[in-house]
Enzyme design. Structure first.
Site, mmCIF file in Angstrom:
data_model
loop_
_atom_site.group_PDB
_atom_site.id
_atom_site.type_symbol
_atom_site.label_atom_id
_atom_site.label_comp_id
_atom_site.label_asym_id
_atom_site.label_seq_id
_atom_site.Cartn_x
_atom_site.Cartn_y
_atom_site.Cartn_z
ATOM 1 N N LYS A 196 -18.509 -20.217 19.235
ATOM 2 C CA LYS A 196 -17.999 -18.884 19.536
ATOM 3 C C LYS A 196 -18.812 -17.846 18.777
ATOM 4 C CE LYS A 196 -13.615 -17.120 20.973
ATOM 5 N NZ LYS A 196 -12.169 -17.198 20.872
ATOM 6 N N THR B 73 -10.647 -45.737 21.761
ATOM 7 C CA THR B 73 -11.660 -44.695 21.939
ATOM 8 C C THR B 73 -12.527 -44.678 20.685
ATOM 9 O OG1 THR B 73 -10.322 -42.990 20.909
ATOM 10 C CG2 THR B 73 -10.120 -43.234 23.273
ATOM 11 N N TRP C 181 -18.039 -17.307 24.192
ATOM 12 C CA TRP C 181 -18.310 -18.745 24.135
ATOM 13 C C TRP C 181 -19.757 -19.057 24.510
ATOM 14 C CZ3 TRP C 181 -14.727 -21.506 21.879
ATOM 15 C CH2 TRP C 181 -13.374 -21.155 21.994
ATOM 16 N N GLU D 41 -9.141 -42.568 28.113
ATOM 17 C CA GLU D 41 -7.734 -42.240 28.374
ATOM 18 C C GLU D 41 -7.409 -42.122 29.857
ATOM 19 O OE1 GLU D 41 -9.702 -40.929 26.142
ATOM 20 O OE2 GLU D 41 -8.654 -40.331 24.317
#
Ligand code: AMP
Length: 543
Positions: A441, A185, A446, A331
Protein backbone atom coordinates in the site's frame (compact mmCIF):
# COMPACT_ATOMS: atom_id res chain seq x y z
CA UNK A 1 -42.29 -34.11 -0.60
CA UNK A 2 -39.01 -36.01 -0.99
CA UNK A 3 -37.76 -37.34 -4.31
CA UNK A 4 -37.59 -41.03 -5.00
CA UNK A 5 -33.93 -41.59 -5.79
CA UNK A 6 -31.54 -44.11 -4.28
CA UNK A 7 -29.40 -42.93 -1.39
CA UNK A 8 -26.22 -44.47 -2.73
CA UNK A 9 -23.38 -42.90 -0.72
CA UNK A 10 -20.68 -41.12 -2.72
CA UNK A 11 -17.70 -43.22 -1.64
CA UNK A 12 -14.20 -43.27 -3.11
CA UNK A 13 -14.39 -47.07 -3.28
CA UNK A 14 -17.23 -46.69 -5.81
CA UNK A 15 -14.77 -45.00 -8.21
CA UNK A 16 -12.46 -48.00 -7.79
CA UNK A 17 -15.27 -50.42 -8.61
CA UNK A 18 -16.41 -48.34 -11.58
CA UNK A 19 -12.86 -48.26 -12.96
CA UNK A 20 -12.39 -52.01 -12.47
CA UNK A 21 -15.65 -52.86 -14.25
CA UNK A 22 -15.61 -50.26 -17.02
CA UNK A 23 -11.98 -49.38 -17.75
CA UNK A 24 -10.20 -52.47 -16.39
CA UNK A 25 -7.73 -52.67 -19.29
CA UNK A 26 -6.68 -49.01 -19.18
CA UNK A 27 -2.99 -48.49 -18.46
CA UNK A 28 -1.09 -46.83 -15.64
CA UNK A 29 2.55 -46.14 -16.46
CA UNK A 30 4.97 -45.15 -13.70
CA UNK A 31 8.57 -44.15 -13.28
CA UNK A 32 9.68 -45.46 -9.88
CA UNK A 33 12.97 -45.62 -8.03
CA UNK A 34 13.07 -49.41 -8.67
CA UNK A 35 11.67 -49.49 -12.23
CA UNK A 36 12.21 -46.91 -15.02
CA UNK A 37 8.89 -47.75 -16.74
CA UNK A 38 6.41 -49.85 -14.76
CA UNK A 39 3.13 -50.69 -16.55
CA UNK A 40 -0.07 -52.32 -15.46
CA UNK A 41 -3.83 -51.90 -15.74
CA UNK A 42 -6.57 -50.26 -13.71
CA UNK A 43 -7.79 -53.81 -12.90
CA UNK A 44 -4.42 -54.77 -11.41
CA UNK A 45 -4.25 -51.46 -9.53
CA UNK A 46 -7.61 -52.02 -7.83
CA UNK A 47 -6.74 -55.67 -7.11
CA UNK A 48 -3.57 -54.56 -5.32
CA UNK A 49 -5.42 -51.75 -3.50
CA UNK A 50 -7.71 -54.48 -2.15
CA UNK A 51 -4.69 -56.57 -1.11
CA UNK A 52 -3.49 -53.51 0.81
CA UNK A 53 -6.96 -53.05 2.33
CA UNK A 54 -6.86 -56.67 3.54
CA UNK A 55 -3.43 -56.09 5.10
CA UNK A 56 -4.53 -52.83 6.79
CA UNK A 57 -7.58 -54.61 8.23
CA UNK A 58 -5.19 -56.73 10.31
CA UNK A 59 -3.43 -53.75 11.93
CA UNK A 60 -6.15 -53.10 14.52
CA UNK A 61 -7.07 -49.67 13.16
CA UNK A 62 -10.42 -47.92 13.71
CA UNK A 63 -12.61 -46.10 11.15
CA UNK A 64 -11.20 -42.61 10.64
CA UNK A 65 -7.65 -43.42 11.81
CA UNK A 66 -4.93 -41.62 9.89
CA UNK A 67 -2.41 -43.50 7.77
CA UNK A 68 0.23 -41.31 6.19
CA UNK A 69 2.04 -41.55 2.86
CA UNK A 70 5.42 -40.05 2.07
CA UNK A 71 5.92 -40.78 -1.61
CA UNK A 72 6.32 -39.56 -5.18
CA UNK A 73 3.75 -39.97 -7.96
CA UNK A 74 3.61 -43.64 -8.87
CA UNK A 75 1.33 -46.68 -8.95
CA UNK A 76 1.96 -47.79 -5.36
CA UNK A 77 1.01 -44.36 -4.05
CA UNK A 78 -2.23 -44.56 -6.07
CA UNK A 79 -2.96 -48.01 -4.58
CA UNK A 80 -2.48 -46.46 -1.13
CA UNK A 81 -5.00 -43.72 -1.97
CA UNK A 82 -7.69 -46.34 -2.66
CA UNK A 83 -6.63 -48.98 -0.12
CA UNK A 84 -6.61 -46.47 2.76
CA UNK A 85 -9.62 -44.24 1.96
CA UNK A 86 -11.68 -47.11 0.56
CA UNK A 87 -11.28 -48.92 3.90
CA UNK A 88 -12.63 -45.92 5.83
CA UNK A 89 -9.23 -44.70 7.05
CA UNK A 90 -7.83 -41.24 6.31
CA UNK A 91 -5.01 -40.98 3.80
CA UNK A 92 -2.70 -38.28 5.14
CA UNK A 93 -0.39 -37.30 2.30
CA UNK A 94 2.82 -35.74 3.58
CA UNK A 95 4.95 -33.31 1.61
CA UNK A 96 8.54 -34.61 1.78
CA UNK A 97 9.87 -31.12 1.07
CA UNK A 98 8.68 -29.87 4.46
CA UNK A 99 11.30 -29.02 7.02
CA UNK A 100 11.93 -31.63 9.80
CA UNK A 101 10.16 -29.53 12.47
CA UNK A 102 7.09 -29.23 10.23
CA UNK A 103 7.13 -32.97 9.46
CA UNK A 104 7.26 -33.77 13.18
CA UNK A 105 4.48 -31.29 13.86
CA UNK A 106 2.05 -32.62 11.25
CA UNK A 107 2.73 -36.33 11.90
CA UNK A 108 1.95 -35.77 15.60
CA UNK A 109 -0.88 -33.35 14.99
CA UNK A 110 -2.53 -35.81 12.58
CA UNK A 111 -1.83 -38.69 15.04
CA UNK A 112 -0.66 -40.86 12.17
CA UNK A 113 -0.70 -44.52 13.23
CA UNK A 114 1.29 -45.93 10.28
CA UNK A 115 3.37 -44.34 7.55
CA UNK A 116 3.77 -45.72 4.03
CA UNK A 117 7.03 -44.40 2.61
CA UNK A 118 9.19 -44.52 -0.50
CA UNK A 119 12.68 -45.94 0.06
CA UNK A 120 14.30 -42.56 -0.55
CA UNK A 121 12.37 -40.92 2.32
CA UNK A 122 13.41 -43.50 4.93
CA UNK A 123 16.43 -41.35 6.03
CA UNK A 124 14.06 -38.37 6.42
CA UNK A 125 11.93 -40.40 8.86
CA UNK A 126 14.98 -41.81 10.64
CA UNK A 127 16.15 -38.26 11.31
CA UNK A 128 12.87 -37.50 13.11
CA UNK A 129 13.72 -40.32 15.55
CA UNK A 130 11.99 -40.16 18.90
CA UNK A 131 10.01 -37.08 17.88
CA UNK A 132 7.56 -39.36 16.04
CA UNK A 133 7.59 -42.20 18.57
CA UNK A 134 3.79 -42.48 18.48
CA UNK A 135 3.85 -43.86 14.93
CA UNK A 136 3.31 -47.63 15.32
CA UNK A 137 5.08 -48.77 12.18
CA UNK A 138 6.33 -48.06 8.68
CA UNK A 139 5.56 -49.75 5.36
CA UNK A 140 8.32 -49.23 2.80
CA UNK A 141 6.81 -49.12 -0.69
CA UNK A 142 9.17 -51.46 -2.51
CA UNK A 143 10.01 -55.16 -2.81
CA UNK A 144 12.35 -57.27 -0.64
CA UNK A 145 15.25 -56.80 -3.07
CA UNK A 146 15.18 -53.01 -2.57
CA UNK A 147 14.47 -52.87 1.18
CA UNK A 148 16.90 -50.49 2.90
CA UNK A 149 18.82 -51.03 6.13
CA UNK A 150 17.04 -48.82 8.64
CA UNK A 151 16.96 -47.78 12.27
CA UNK A 152 13.16 -47.29 12.13
CA UNK A 153 11.08 -49.57 14.35
CA UNK A 154 8.51 -52.04 13.12
CA UNK A 155 9.23 -51.85 9.39
CA UNK A 156 7.33 -53.88 6.79
CA UNK A 157 7.99 -54.40 3.10
CA UNK A 158 4.99 -53.28 0.98
CA UNK A 159 5.24 -56.00 -1.67
CA UNK A 160 5.65 -58.77 0.92
CA UNK A 161 2.81 -57.37 3.00
CA UNK A 162 0.26 -57.18 0.19
CA UNK A 163 1.63 -60.30 -1.55
CA UNK A 164 0.26 -62.39 1.32
CA UNK A 165 -3.30 -61.06 0.83
CA UNK A 166 -6.21 -61.86 -1.50
CA UNK A 167 -7.15 -59.39 -4.25
CA UNK A 168 -10.73 -59.65 -3.09
CA UNK A 169 -12.11 -57.24 -0.53
CA UNK A 170 -15.62 -56.05 0.24
CA UNK A 171 -15.29 -52.28 0.55
CA UNK A 172 -17.15 -51.16 3.69
CA UNK A 173 -20.16 -48.83 3.36
CA UNK A 174 -20.31 -45.77 5.60
CA UNK A 175 -21.50 -42.16 5.68
CA UNK A 176 -20.28 -40.26 2.60
CA UNK A 177 -19.27 -37.39 4.87
CA UNK A 178 -16.62 -39.58 6.54
CA UNK A 179 -13.12 -38.11 6.30
CA UNK A 180 -11.11 -39.58 3.42
CA UNK A 181 -7.86 -37.64 3.18
CA UNK A 182 -5.83 -35.05 5.05
CA UNK A 183 -3.40 -32.52 3.62
CA UNK A 184 -1.58 -29.77 5.52
CA UNK A 185 -1.15 -26.37 3.92
CA UNK A 186 2.49 -25.35 3.67
CA UNK A 187 1.33 -21.98 5.08
CA UNK A 188 3.75 -19.11 5.30
CA UNK A 189 2.64 -18.17 8.81
CA UNK A 190 2.35 -20.26 11.98
CA UNK A 191 2.06 -24.04 12.08
CA UNK A 192 0.79 -25.93 9.02
CA UNK A 193 -2.98 -26.36 9.06
CA UNK A 194 -4.75 -29.63 8.19
CA UNK A 195 -7.48 -29.69 5.54
CA UNK A 196 -9.68 -32.74 6.00
CA UNK A 197 -11.46 -33.90 2.82
CA UNK A 198 -14.42 -36.27 2.86
CA UNK A 199 -15.71 -38.86 0.38
CA UNK A 200 -18.58 -36.69 -0.79
CA UNK A 201 -16.46 -33.57 -1.34
CA UNK A 202 -13.84 -35.61 -3.20
CA UNK A 203 -16.31 -37.15 -5.63
CA UNK A 204 -18.17 -33.89 -6.30
CA UNK A 205 -14.82 -32.21 -6.95
CA UNK A 206 -13.82 -34.98 -9.37
CA UNK A 207 -17.11 -34.62 -11.30
CA UNK A 208 -16.43 -30.89 -11.65
CA UNK A 209 -12.78 -31.39 -12.62
CA UNK A 210 -13.50 -33.54 -15.68
CA UNK A 211 -15.90 -31.00 -17.25
CA UNK A 212 -15.02 -29.54 -20.70
CA UNK A 213 -14.31 -26.05 -19.32
CA UNK A 214 -11.98 -27.45 -16.65
CA UNK A 215 -9.77 -30.48 -17.48
CA UNK A 216 -11.95 -31.72 -20.35
CA UNK A 217 -11.04 -35.28 -19.41
CA UNK A 218 -12.32 -38.38 -21.20
CA UNK A 219 -11.48 -42.07 -21.64
CA UNK A 220 -9.55 -41.09 -24.79
CA UNK A 221 -7.06 -38.97 -22.85
CA UNK A 222 -3.66 -39.78 -21.43
CA UNK A 223 -2.76 -37.66 -18.42
CA UNK A 224 0.62 -36.75 -16.96
CA UNK A 225 0.19 -35.32 -13.45
CA UNK A 226 3.35 -33.46 -12.53
CA UNK A 227 1.42 -32.08 -9.59
CA UNK A 228 2.37 -34.23 -6.62
CA UNK A 229 0.11 -36.85 -5.07
CA UNK A 230 1.40 -35.49 -1.75
CA UNK A 231 -0.17 -32.06 -2.26
CA UNK A 232 -3.97 -31.61 -2.50
CA UNK A 233 -4.52 -35.05 -4.05
CA UNK A 234 -2.67 -33.99 -7.22
CA UNK A 235 -5.62 -31.75 -8.09
CA UNK A 236 -7.98 -34.75 -7.87
CA UNK A 237 -6.21 -36.76 -10.60
CA UNK A 238 -6.40 -40.11 -8.73
CA UNK A 239 -10.19 -39.82 -8.83
CA UNK A 240 -10.91 -38.05 -12.14
CA UNK A 241 -8.78 -40.50 -14.17
CA UNK A 242 -10.31 -43.65 -12.72
CA UNK A 243 -13.74 -42.07 -13.05
CA UNK A 244 -13.31 -41.36 -16.77
CA UNK A 245 -10.89 -44.09 -17.82
CA UNK A 246 -8.09 -41.74 -18.87
CA UNK A 247 -4.68 -43.42 -19.03
CA UNK A 248 -2.25 -42.18 -16.35
CA UNK A 249 1.49 -41.56 -16.71
CA UNK A 250 3.21 -40.98 -13.36
CA UNK A 251 6.64 -39.29 -13.45
CA UNK A 252 7.81 -40.65 -10.06
CA UNK A 253 10.84 -38.73 -8.82
CA UNK A 254 11.36 -37.07 -12.24
CA UNK A 255 9.02 -34.15 -11.48
CA UNK A 256 11.38 -31.27 -12.28
CA UNK A 257 13.40 -32.92 -15.06
CA UNK A 258 12.54 -31.25 -18.40
CA UNK A 259 14.14 -33.99 -20.52
CA UNK A 260 12.47 -36.87 -18.62
CA UNK A 261 9.11 -35.11 -18.80
CA UNK A 262 9.50 -34.57 -22.54
CA UNK A 263 10.33 -38.27 -23.06
CA UNK A 264 7.23 -39.32 -21.11
CA UNK A 265 4.98 -36.83 -22.91
CA UNK A 266 6.27 -37.94 -26.28
CA UNK A 267 6.57 -41.72 -25.91
CA UNK A 268 3.32 -42.25 -23.98
CA UNK A 269 1.22 -39.98 -26.26
CA UNK A 270 0.18 -37.74 -23.38
CA UNK A 271 -2.72 -35.41 -24.30
CA UNK A 272 -3.21 -33.53 -21.01
CA UNK A 273 -0.66 -32.53 -18.39
CA UNK A 274 -0.91 -30.76 -15.06
CA UNK A 275 1.71 -28.80 -13.17
CA UNK A 276 2.84 -25.55 -11.59
CA UNK A 277 4.55 -22.91 -13.81
CA UNK A 278 8.07 -23.80 -12.60
CA UNK A 279 7.72 -27.31 -14.02
CA UNK A 280 6.68 -26.06 -17.44
CA UNK A 281 9.55 -23.61 -17.44
CA UNK A 282 11.94 -26.57 -17.13
CA UNK A 283 10.15 -28.34 -19.99
CA UNK A 284 10.24 -25.26 -22.24
CA UNK A 285 13.93 -24.75 -21.54
CA UNK A 286 14.64 -28.34 -22.52
CA UNK A 287 12.56 -28.24 -25.73
CA UNK A 288 14.20 -24.96 -26.76
CA UNK A 289 17.74 -26.28 -26.13
CA UNK A 290 17.15 -29.67 -27.75
CA UNK A 291 15.09 -28.31 -30.66
CA UNK A 292 12.11 -30.52 -29.78
CA UNK A 293 8.42 -29.91 -30.31
CA UNK A 294 5.50 -31.16 -28.19
CA UNK A 295 3.52 -32.85 -30.96
CA UNK A 296 1.00 -34.82 -28.98
CA UNK A 297 0.21 -32.69 -25.97
CA UNK A 298 -3.02 -30.74 -26.46
CA UNK A 299 -3.59 -28.96 -23.20
CA UNK A 300 -1.92 -28.29 -19.92
CA UNK A 301 -3.59 -27.16 -16.74
CA UNK A 302 -1.32 -24.78 -14.87
CA UNK A 303 -1.96 -23.26 -11.48
CA UNK A 304 -0.77 -22.86 -7.93
CA UNK A 305 0.89 -19.56 -8.89
CA UNK A 306 0.41 -16.85 -11.49
CA UNK A 307 1.24 -18.03 -15.01
CA UNK A 308 3.47 -15.64 -17.00
CA UNK A 309 2.03 -14.39 -20.31
CA UNK A 310 5.28 -15.29 -22.08
CA UNK A 311 4.88 -18.94 -21.03
CA UNK A 312 1.32 -19.17 -22.35
CA UNK A 313 2.51 -17.57 -25.60
CA UNK A 314 5.47 -19.94 -26.04
CA UNK A 315 3.31 -23.03 -25.52
CA UNK A 316 0.75 -21.70 -27.99
CA UNK A 317 3.08 -20.44 -30.71
CA UNK A 318 5.88 -23.02 -30.58
CA UNK A 319 3.97 -26.15 -29.58
CA UNK A 320 0.30 -25.46 -30.37
CA UNK A 321 -0.54 -26.37 -26.76
CA UNK A 322 -3.29 -24.60 -24.81
CA UNK A 323 -2.04 -23.60 -21.39
CA UNK A 324 -5.15 -23.40 -19.27
CA UNK A 325 -4.75 -21.52 -16.02
CA UNK A 326 -6.51 -22.73 -12.89
CA UNK A 327 -6.85 -21.27 -9.44
CA UNK A 328 -7.21 -23.25 -6.26
CA UNK A 329 -5.98 -23.91 -2.78
CA UNK A 330 -5.41 -26.82 -0.43
CA UNK A 331 -8.58 -25.57 1.27
CA UNK A 332 -10.60 -25.84 -1.96
CA UNK A 333 -9.69 -29.44 -2.88
CA UNK A 334 -8.08 -27.58 -4.87
CA UNK A 335 -9.98 -26.54 -8.03
CA UNK A 336 -12.02 -23.36 -7.68
CA UNK A 337 -11.61 -21.57 -11.01
CA UNK A 338 -10.37 -22.43 -14.46
CA UNK A 339 -9.65 -20.32 -17.51
CA UNK A 340 -11.30 -21.46 -20.73
CA UNK A 341 -12.76 -19.32 -23.50
CA UNK A 342 -16.37 -18.31 -22.91
CA UNK A 343 -19.09 -18.10 -25.56
CA UNK A 344 -18.99 -14.67 -27.20
CA UNK A 345 -15.20 -14.27 -26.74
CA UNK A 346 -14.09 -16.59 -29.56
CA UNK A 347 -13.34 -13.68 -31.89
CA UNK A 348 -10.81 -11.98 -29.64
CA UNK A 349 -7.49 -11.26 -31.38
CA UNK A 350 -4.57 -13.57 -30.51
CA UNK A 351 -3.15 -10.82 -28.29
CA UNK A 352 -6.44 -10.25 -26.49
CA UNK A 353 -6.73 -14.00 -25.95
CA UNK A 354 -3.29 -14.02 -24.34
CA UNK A 355 -4.33 -11.19 -22.02
CA UNK A 356 -7.42 -13.16 -21.03
CA UNK A 357 -5.40 -16.34 -20.48
CA UNK A 358 -3.25 -14.62 -17.85
CA UNK A 359 -6.32 -14.44 -15.59
CA UNK A 360 -6.94 -17.20 -13.06
CA UNK A 361 -10.28 -18.20 -14.58
CA UNK A 362 -14.01 -18.50 -14.05
CA UNK A 363 -15.63 -20.10 -11.00
CA UNK A 364 -16.44 -23.80 -11.27
CA UNK A 365 -20.03 -24.66 -10.47
CA UNK A 366 -19.58 -25.76 -6.86
CA UNK A 367 -17.12 -23.05 -5.87
CA UNK A 368 -19.09 -19.83 -5.45
CA UNK A 369 -16.93 -16.67 -5.38
CA UNK A 370 -17.19 -13.10 -4.19
CA UNK A 371 -14.79 -10.21 -3.71
CA UNK A 372 -15.29 -7.88 -0.76
CA UNK A 373 -13.81 -4.63 0.56
CA UNK A 374 -12.43 -4.01 4.08
CA UNK A 375 -15.98 -3.72 5.45
CA UNK A 376 -17.02 -7.03 3.90
CA UNK A 377 -19.16 -5.32 1.25
CA UNK A 378 -19.08 -6.95 -2.19
CA UNK A 379 -17.24 -4.95 -4.85
CA UNK A 380 -18.22 -4.82 -8.52
CA UNK A 381 -17.33 -7.40 -11.13
CA UNK A 382 -15.78 -4.85 -13.51
CA UNK A 383 -12.26 -6.25 -13.78
CA UNK A 384 -10.86 -3.14 -12.05
CA UNK A 385 -12.07 -2.95 -8.47
CA UNK A 386 -10.44 -5.50 -6.26
CA UNK A 387 -11.16 -7.07 -2.93
CA UNK A 388 -10.58 -10.07 -0.69
CA UNK A 389 -11.50 -13.26 -2.53
CA UNK A 390 -13.96 -15.41 -0.58
CA UNK A 391 -15.37 -18.78 -1.64
CA UNK A 392 -17.89 -21.34 -0.49
CA UNK A 393 -19.09 -24.70 -1.71
CA UNK A 394 -19.24 -28.43 -1.03
CA UNK A 395 -15.50 -28.97 -1.58
CA UNK A 396 -14.31 -25.88 0.33
CA UNK A 397 -13.11 -26.57 3.90
CA UNK A 398 -15.47 -25.52 6.70
CA UNK A 399 -12.62 -25.48 9.25
CA UNK A 400 -9.12 -26.87 9.80
CA UNK A 401 -8.43 -30.19 11.51
CA UNK A 402 -8.60 -29.80 15.30
CA UNK A 403 -8.55 -25.98 15.16
CA UNK A 404 -12.23 -25.40 16.01
CA UNK A 405 -12.48 -22.05 14.27
CA UNK A 406 -9.29 -20.69 15.83
CA UNK A 407 -7.74 -19.89 12.42
CA UNK A 408 -10.28 -17.11 11.93
CA UNK A 409 -10.46 -17.75 8.19
CA UNK A 410 -14.24 -18.08 7.87
CA UNK A 411 -16.76 -15.25 7.84
CA UNK A 412 -19.89 -15.17 9.98
CA UNK A 413 -22.04 -15.73 6.89
CA UNK A 414 -20.31 -18.94 5.83
CA UNK A 415 -17.57 -17.94 3.38
CA UNK A 416 -13.91 -18.95 3.45
CA UNK A 417 -11.51 -16.01 3.20
CA UNK A 418 -8.78 -17.16 0.81
CA UNK A 419 -6.16 -14.56 1.70
CA UNK A 420 -5.99 -13.72 -2.01
CA UNK A 421 -6.93 -10.37 -3.45
CA UNK A 422 -8.67 -10.47 -6.82
CA UNK A 423 -10.65 -8.69 -9.49
CA UNK A 424 -13.53 -10.35 -11.33
CA UNK A 425 -14.55 -8.97 -14.73
CA UNK A 426 -18.09 -8.80 -16.09
CA UNK A 427 -17.58 -12.15 -17.85
CA UNK A 428 -16.71 -13.76 -14.52
CA UNK A 429 -12.95 -14.08 -15.13
CA UNK A 430 -11.18 -13.78 -11.80
CA UNK A 431 -7.61 -12.48 -11.68
CA UNK A 432 -5.44 -12.72 -8.59
CA UNK A 433 -3.82 -9.34 -8.01
CA UNK A 434 -2.13 -10.19 -4.73
CA UNK A 435 -2.33 -12.00 -1.45
CA UNK A 436 -3.65 -10.12 1.56
CA UNK A 437 -0.34 -10.48 3.34
CA UNK A 438 1.57 -9.36 0.27
CA UNK A 439 -0.32 -6.29 -0.85
CA UNK A 440 1.80 -3.16 -1.00
CA UNK A 441 0.00 0.00 0.00
CA UNK A 442 1.78 3.07 -1.29
CA UNK A 443 0.34 6.45 -0.43
CA UNK A 444 -3.05 4.86 0.14
CA UNK A 445 -3.03 3.06 -3.22
CA UNK A 446 -2.60 -0.65 -3.75
CA UNK A 447 0.32 -2.02 -5.77
CA UNK A 448 0.27 -5.65 -6.89
CA UNK A 449 3.53 -7.43 -6.11
CA UNK A 450 2.42 -10.28 -8.41
CA UNK A 451 2.06 -7.90 -11.37
CA UNK A 452 5.54 -6.50 -10.73
CA UNK A 453 6.97 -10.03 -10.46
CA UNK A 454 5.32 -11.06 -13.72
CA UNK A 455 6.80 -8.10 -15.61
CA UNK A 456 10.26 -8.88 -14.20
CA UNK A 457 9.88 -12.59 -15.08
CA UNK A 458 9.22 -11.68 -18.69
CA UNK A 459 12.75 -10.17 -18.92
CA UNK A 460 15.06 -12.79 -20.49
CA UNK A 461 17.83 -12.21 -17.91
CA UNK A 462 15.57 -12.82 -14.92
CA UNK A 463 15.48 -16.36 -13.53
CA UNK A 464 13.25 -15.65 -10.56
CA UNK A 465 11.75 -12.49 -9.11
CA UNK A 466 10.10 -11.59 -5.84
CA UNK A 467 8.58 -8.25 -4.85
CA UNK A 468 8.04 -7.21 -1.26
CA UNK A 469 6.64 -4.08 0.31
CA UNK A 470 9.03 -2.32 2.70
CA UNK A 471 8.51 0.72 4.93
CA UNK A 472 9.02 4.06 3.21
CA UNK A 473 9.13 7.42 5.00
CA UNK A 474 6.92 9.22 2.49
CA UNK A 475 4.66 6.61 0.95
CA UNK A 476 4.30 4.27 3.98
CA UNK A 477 5.34 1.31 1.84
CA UNK A 478 7.19 0.91 -1.44
CA UNK A 479 8.05 -2.16 -3.57
CA UNK A 480 11.53 -3.71 -3.61
CA UNK A 481 12.35 -6.11 -6.44
CA UNK A 482 14.63 -9.03 -5.54
CA UNK A 483 16.02 -10.94 -8.50
CA UNK A 484 17.97 -14.11 -9.21
CA UNK A 485 19.55 -13.77 -12.64
CA UNK A 486 18.95 -16.50 -15.24
CA UNK A 487 21.99 -18.72 -15.74
CA UNK A 488 24.63 -17.10 -17.91
CA UNK A 489 22.64 -13.85 -18.23
CA UNK A 490 23.38 -10.36 -17.00
CA UNK A 491 21.27 -7.29 -16.35
CA UNK A 492 21.71 -4.14 -14.27
CA UNK A 493 19.43 -2.48 -11.75
CA UNK A 494 18.76 0.47 -14.07
CA UNK A 495 18.03 -1.76 -17.06
CA UNK A 496 15.47 -3.68 -15.03
CA UNK A 497 13.78 -0.55 -13.73
CA UNK A 498 13.64 0.82 -17.29
CA UNK A 499 12.03 -2.49 -18.39
CA UNK A 500 8.91 -1.47 -16.43
CA UNK A 501 8.47 1.66 -18.60
CA UNK A 502 5.04 1.55 -20.28
CA UNK A 503 4.20 -1.81 -18.68
CA UNK A 504 2.94 -0.54 -15.32
CA UNK A 505 1.92 2.88 -13.98
CA UNK A 506 5.01 4.99 -13.18
CA UNK A 507 4.20 5.12 -9.48
CA UNK A 508 4.12 1.31 -9.32
CA UNK A 509 7.70 0.80 -10.57
CA UNK A 510 9.84 -0.73 -7.78
CA UNK A 511 12.09 1.72 -5.97
CA UNK A 512 15.12 -0.53 -6.07
CA UNK A 513 16.47 -3.88 -7.27
CA UNK A 514 18.59 -6.29 -5.27
CA UNK A 515 20.33 -9.27 -6.86
CA UNK A 516 20.62 -12.50 -4.85
CA UNK A 517 22.00 -15.97 -5.62
CA UNK A 518 18.76 -17.59 -4.50
CA UNK A 519 15.40 -16.76 -2.94
CA UNK A 520 13.91 -18.47 0.12
CA UNK A 521 11.10 -20.91 -0.75
CA UNK A 522 8.27 -22.66 1.05
CA UNK A 523 8.15 -26.44 0.82
CA UNK A 524 5.85 -26.21 -2.20
CA UNK A 525 8.19 -23.89 -4.07
CA UNK A 526 6.51 -20.54 -3.53
CA UNK A 527 8.68 -17.58 -2.60
CA UNK A 528 8.69 -17.21 1.17
CA UNK A 529 7.82 -13.54 1.40
CA UNK A 530 7.94 -13.42 5.18
CA UNK A 531 11.53 -14.69 5.11
CA UNK A 532 12.41 -12.18 2.40
CA UNK A 533 10.88 -9.32 4.36
CA UNK A 534 12.86 -10.40 7.46
CA UNK A 535 16.04 -10.52 5.38
CA UNK A 536 15.51 -6.90 4.34
CA UNK A 537 14.14 -5.63 7.66
CA UNK A 538 16.97 -3.07 7.97
CA UNK A 539 17.01 -2.12 4.32
CA UNK A 540 16.52 1.53 3.40
CA UNK A 541 15.44 2.71 -0.04
CA UNK A 542 17.88 5.04 -1.83
CA UNK A 543 16.88 8.72 -1.72
P1 AMP B 1 -1.76 -23.92 -1.89
O1 AMP B 1 -2.81 -24.08 -0.87
O2 AMP B 1 -0.39 -24.20 -1.39
O3 AMP B 1 -2.09 -24.72 -3.12
O4 AMP B 1 -1.70 -22.41 -2.33
C1 AMP B 1 -2.85 -21.74 -2.73
C2 AMP B 1 -2.48 -20.35 -3.14
O5 AMP B 1 -1.69 -20.36 -4.34
C3 AMP B 1 -3.65 -19.48 -3.47
O6 AMP B 1 -4.28 -18.94 -2.34
C4 AMP B 1 -3.01 -18.41 -4.33
O7 AMP B 1 -2.37 -17.43 -3.53
C5 AMP B 1 -1.94 -19.19 -5.08
N1 AMP B 1 -2.47 -19.52 -6.41
C6 AMP B 1 -3.08 -20.64 -6.82
N2 AMP B 1 -3.42 -20.57 -8.11
C7 AMP B 1 -3.04 -19.34 -8.55
C8 AMP B 1 -3.12 -18.64 -9.80
N3 AMP B 1 -3.64 -19.18 -10.89
N4 AMP B 1 -2.62 -17.36 -9.83
C9 AMP B 1 -2.05 -16.80 -8.76
N5 AMP B 1 -1.94 -17.41 -7.56
C10 AMP B 1 -2.42 -18.67 -7.46
Amino acid sequence: MQGLMMETPLLISSIAEHARKNHGDREIVSVTADNPRHRYTFRECIGRAKQLANALAKLGLAHGDRIATLAWNDYRHLEAYYGISGSGFVCHTINPRLFPEQLTYIINHAEDRWILTDVMFVPLLEALGEHIANVEGFIVMTDEAHMPETSLNNVLCYETLIGAEAADFAWPEFDERSASALCYTSGTTGNPKGVLYDHRSTILHAYAAVAPDVMDLSSRDTVLPVVPLFHVNAWGIPYSTLMTGAKIVFPGPKMGDGEALFELLDSEDVTKALGVPTVWLALLQYTAQAGKRLDKLQQSLVGGAAVPRSMIEEFRDKHDVELRQGWGMTETSPLGACNSIKAGLEDLSPDERLDLATKAGRALFGCDMRIVDDEGVEVQWDGVEYGALQVRGPWVCSDYFKLDGAAGTHTGDGWFDTGDVATIDRNGYMAITDRTKDVIKSGGEWISSIELENVAMDHPAVGEAGVIGLPHPKWTERPLLVVVKAEGQDVTRDELLAWYGGKVADWCVPNDVIFLDELPHTATGKIKKIELRKQFADYQFPE
